[in-house]
Design an enzyme around this catalytic site. Sequence first.
Site, PDB file in Angstrom:
ATOM      1  N   ARG A  13      -8.673  -0.573   3.917  1.00 24.02           N
ATOM      2  CA  ARG A  13      -7.790   0.429   3.327  1.00 24.02           C
ATOM      3  C   ARG A  13      -6.397  -0.134   3.047  1.00 24.02           C
ATOM      4  O   ARG A  13      -5.690   0.376   2.173  1.00 24.02           O
ATOM      5  CB  ARG A  13      -7.667   1.644   4.253  1.00 24.02           C
ATOM      6  CG  ARG A  13      -8.931   2.479   4.376  1.00 24.02           C
ATOM      7  CD  ARG A  13      -8.683   3.744   5.185  1.00 24.02           C
ATOM      8  NE  ARG A  13      -7.518   4.424   4.662  1.00 24.02           N
ATOM      9  CZ  ARG A  13      -6.491   4.827   5.390  1.00 24.02           C
ATOM     10  NH1 ARG A  13      -6.466   4.614   6.686  1.00 24.02           N
ATOM     11  NH2 ARG A  13      -5.465   5.439   4.822  1.00 24.02           N
ATOM     12  N   ASP A  20       3.552   1.238  12.158  1.00 27.57           N
ATOM     13  CA  ASP A  20       2.382   0.562  11.584  1.00 27.57           C
ATOM     14  C   ASP A  20       2.201  -0.852  12.125  1.00 27.57           C
ATOM     15  O   ASP A  20       1.138  -1.452  11.922  1.00 27.57           O
ATOM     16  CB  ASP A  20       2.492   0.501  10.054  1.00 27.57           C
ATOM     17  CG  ASP A  20       2.105   1.817   9.396  1.00 27.57           C
ATOM     18  OD1 ASP A  20       1.593   2.708  10.110  1.00 27.57           O
ATOM     19  OD2 ASP A  20       2.312   1.963   8.181  1.00 27.57           O
ATOM     20  N   CYS A  30      -6.456   7.978   8.705  1.00 25.55           N
ATOM     21  CA  CYS A  30      -6.731   7.424  10.025  1.00 25.55           C
ATOM     22  C   CYS A  30      -6.479   8.458  11.116  1.00 25.55           C
ATOM     23  O   CYS A  30      -5.570   9.284  11.012  1.00 25.55           O
ATOM     24  CB  CYS A  30      -5.845   6.202  10.283  1.00 25.55           C
ATOM     25  SG  CYS A  30      -6.342   4.749   9.335  1.00 25.55           S
ATOM     26  N   ARG A  65      -0.417  14.685  12.880  1.00 23.01           N
ATOM     27  CA  ARG A  65       0.175  14.506  11.550  1.00 23.01           C
ATOM     28  C   ARG A  65       0.207  15.811  10.757  1.00 23.01           C
ATOM     29  O   ARG A  65      -0.377  15.925   9.687  1.00 23.01           O
ATOM     30  CB  ARG A  65      -0.588  13.431  10.764  1.00 23.01           C
ATOM     31  CG  ARG A  65      -0.724  12.133  11.515  1.00 23.01           C
ATOM     32  CD  ARG A  65      -1.520  11.099  10.755  1.00 23.01           C
ATOM     33  NE  ARG A  65      -0.707  10.397   9.800  1.00 23.01           N
ATOM     34  CZ  ARG A  65      -1.139   9.368   9.082  1.00 23.01           C
ATOM     35  NH1 ARG A  65      -2.356   8.927   9.236  1.00 23.01           N
ATOM     36  NH2 ARG A  65      -0.355   8.775   8.214  1.00 23.01           N
ATOM     37  N   LYS A 106       0.835  -1.212   0.000  1.00 24.08           N
ATOM     38  CA  LYS A 106       0.000   0.000   0.000  1.00 24.08           C
ATOM     39  C   LYS A 106       0.866   1.257   0.000  1.00 24.08           C
ATOM     40  O   LYS A 106       0.657   2.175  -0.804  1.00 24.08           O
ATOM     41  CB  LYS A 106      -0.904  -0.008   1.228  1.00 24.08           C
ATOM     42  CG  LYS A 106      -1.543   1.338   1.601  1.00 24.08           C
ATOM     43  CD  LYS A 106      -2.240   1.239   2.944  1.00 24.08           C
ATOM     44  CE  LYS A 106      -2.857   2.558   3.384  1.00 24.08           C
ATOM     45  NZ  LYS A 106      -1.858   3.591   3.720  1.00 24.08           N
ATOM     46  N   ASN A 107       1.844   1.314   0.899  1.00 22.66           N
ATOM     47  CA  ASN A 107       2.625   2.535   1.072  1.00 22.66           C
ATOM     48  C   ASN A 107       3.596   2.793  -0.067  1.00 22.66           C
ATOM     49  O   ASN A 107       4.097   3.912  -0.203  1.00 22.66           O
ATOM     50  CB  ASN A 107       3.376   2.485   2.401  1.00 22.66           C
ATOM     51  CG  ASN A 107       2.444   2.583   3.598  1.00 22.66           C
ATOM     52  OD1 ASN A 107       1.342   3.097   3.493  1.00 22.66           O
ATOM     53  ND2 ASN A 107       2.881   2.065   4.730  1.00 22.66           N
TER      54      ASN A 107
END
Length: 417
Positions: free
Chosen positions: A398, A305, A116, A121, A22-23
Amino acid sequence: MDSIHIQGGVALQGKVRIQGSKNAALPVLAATLLTGDGSLIRNCPRIADVYAMVSLLKELGCSVYWQEKGLFIDSSTVRREEICSDAVTGMRSSLCLLGALIGRCGEVVMEHPGGCVIGRRPIDLHLTALEQMGVEFREKGAKLLAKADRLCGAHIILPFPSVGATENVVLAAVLAEGDTVLEGAALEPEIAALCQYLQCCGAEIDGVGTGQLVIRSGRKLYGTEFAIPADRIVAGTYLFGCIGAGGSVFLEDAPWEDMGAVLELAEHMGGRLYTSQEGVYVQAPNRPLAVDCIRTAPHPGFPTDLQSVALSVAAVAEGQSMIRETIFENRFRVVEDLRRMGARIEEQGVDVVRVHGVSKLHSAEVEARELRGGAALVVAGLMAQGETVVTGCQYINRGYENICRDFRELGARVTSA
């Protein structure tokens, strides 16, 4: 999928293939905007965040469609630089479109990005870095307006190795006038994947994989074919699932070269690991062992994560563990639900918890409130006695193609509703 039902207490056995990252996929998809050409992205995960990014690219005028071999993006027809989609406020990684659109169009108007709820952030690192390249920012209501009459290379020093800020600088610098030197760049392997994609497109980037990147100007970009690397966070989730639930599994294509801190922790918890070109074989202990301190850190440290998943396993470990979160201040939102399952977790401030391992967890109905915490609750359900129900699965979707299917392949009794 609205909820996940887990009949716990079953040791895991078998093999599962690890999906694309994903990242890594999201910034690479954003980078396709810079080519004005067609690219085939292989091994792209079919997850909610990728579908959201596809919607954003289509809104910008790209032609995007899935093929048997992967996802094809033709960015030759980009016709606008304003993004109004709800996908922006629902996906933090949409922020990487900022650098790509400034590089391609010279300006962008977008909603403030979301994602999220795991902390503040702030995006000040992104804005400060891009301002050094000649980008001017304004706020108009809930929207962010960015414009660069002349995007110039610069010598930029990041005070913190922010993954997102590093991505935005790289994306903007590729088409800027003059070379860009970026010091303090993030070392995450997803940054290397983005640079490698751009190199395949004709960019010249020196220092890939180090904290200093040099992006050379004047290179024409073109489309290419590129494979997204396997997801180290998904691999870590399934690895710790085995450590906690017991058994032995093979994680096919797991990128163990990028998982040093994760593999080290799994071994400290009693796991026996064997790596090969094909992936990672994991043999679980009879019961996980506690670890004195688990501390998250930027790569190559232990990834934030996977902190929630490690916390779930520590809840059933023999002894006491301390977990210190140094990246996001709201990563411990999963603690309340783990306590409902019988975990003994003592909060010692906003960034530290002490975990007193119990012999077993019991089932409960719990709610995912963010992506990684949701995966941690699924892992907790694998270790619990009875049926655990996890709701809020839109967050889990997600980042995981099909977490239920994958754990079923490993013998777990997991269904979705």
